[in-house]
Motif scaffolding. Structure first.
Motif, PDB file in Angstrom:
ATOM      1  N   UNK A 211      10.709  18.233  22.442  1.00 45.06           N
ATOM      2  CA  UNK A 211      11.996  17.540  22.418  1.00 45.06           C
ATOM      3  C   UNK A 211      12.998  18.288  21.545  1.00 45.06           C
ATOM      4  N   UNK A 212      12.549  18.766  20.378  1.00 43.88           N
ATOM      5  CA  UNK A 212      13.451  19.503  19.485  1.00 43.88           C
ATOM      6  C   UNK A 212      13.908  20.821  20.122  1.00 43.88           C
ATOM      7  N   UNK A 213      13.035  21.474  20.895  1.00 45.79           N
ATOM      8  CA  UNK A 213      13.429  22.701  21.589  1.00 45.79           C
ATOM      9  C   UNK A 213      14.563  22.415  22.576  1.00 45.79           C
ATOM     10  N   UNK A 214      14.442  21.321  23.286  1.00 43.40           N
ATOM     11  CA  UNK A 214      15.446  20.947  24.282  1.00 43.40           C
ATOM     12  C   UNK A 214      16.759  20.566  23.603  1.00 43.40           C
ATOM     13  N   UNK A 215      16.663  19.794  22.533  1.00 43.24           N
ATOM     14  CA  UNK A 215      17.871  19.348  21.833  1.00 43.24           C
ATOM     15  C   UNK A 215      18.631  20.511  21.210  1.00 43.24           C
TER      16      UNK A 215
END
Length: 147
Positions: free
Chosen positions: A90-94
């Motif tokens: 999720x952090x990679x996408x954000x």
């Protein structure tokens, strides 16, 4: 599809294995608008974490200025996952801010079989793409680079 030279893949994997268990990170720059990864730039993971990466802000500013001066852009943004599958968290996408870039993840939990995976990330959507590893770029690319 990401087409990338085997030497660049080997360099990313070597960096990831060397930095393990901390996530490694970096970019591969190429001529603006070309989609050709040519110049590997290892980056420092300011988070120094085994499950998160963050470019060092000062280094990132310097690298982006240098790319701009050389008419380059980040064609590949890469990092490793040290204890999970090679799929964007999720952090990679954000934190994905370069919609034209290929986001490559190198899994290092099994150090003997690091295989890269590549994704396009735009508007919070993740699409996996094929990776074609080549030993030589096509002659038309070399002609474009000389011109």
């Amino acid at each position: 599809m990401l087409t990338i030279h085997a030497r660049l893949v080997d360099a990313m994997i070597a960096q990831a294995l060397n930095d393990h268990p901390v996530e490694t990170c970096g970019i591969i720059a190429g001529p603006a608008g070309s989609n050709w990864p040519l110049r590997l730039i290892p980056m420092r993971n300011a988070a120094q974490s085994d499950n998160f990466f963050q470019f060092d802000p000062q280094q990132q500013l310097q690298v982006w200025k240098e790319m701009s001066a050389r008419c380059e852009e980040p064609v590949v943004i890469y990092h490793s996952h040290t204890s999970s599958q090679a799929y964007p968290r999720r952090s990679d996408v954000e934190l994905a801010t370069e919609p034209q870039a290929h986001y490559v993840i190198i899994p290092t939990q099994h150090l003997y079989q690091a295989e890269i995976r590549s994704f396009r990330i735009a508007d919070q959507m993740v699409i996996e793409e094929r990776v074609r590893i080549v030993r030589q770029y096509q002659p038309e690319l070399e002609l474009q680079m000389v011109a």
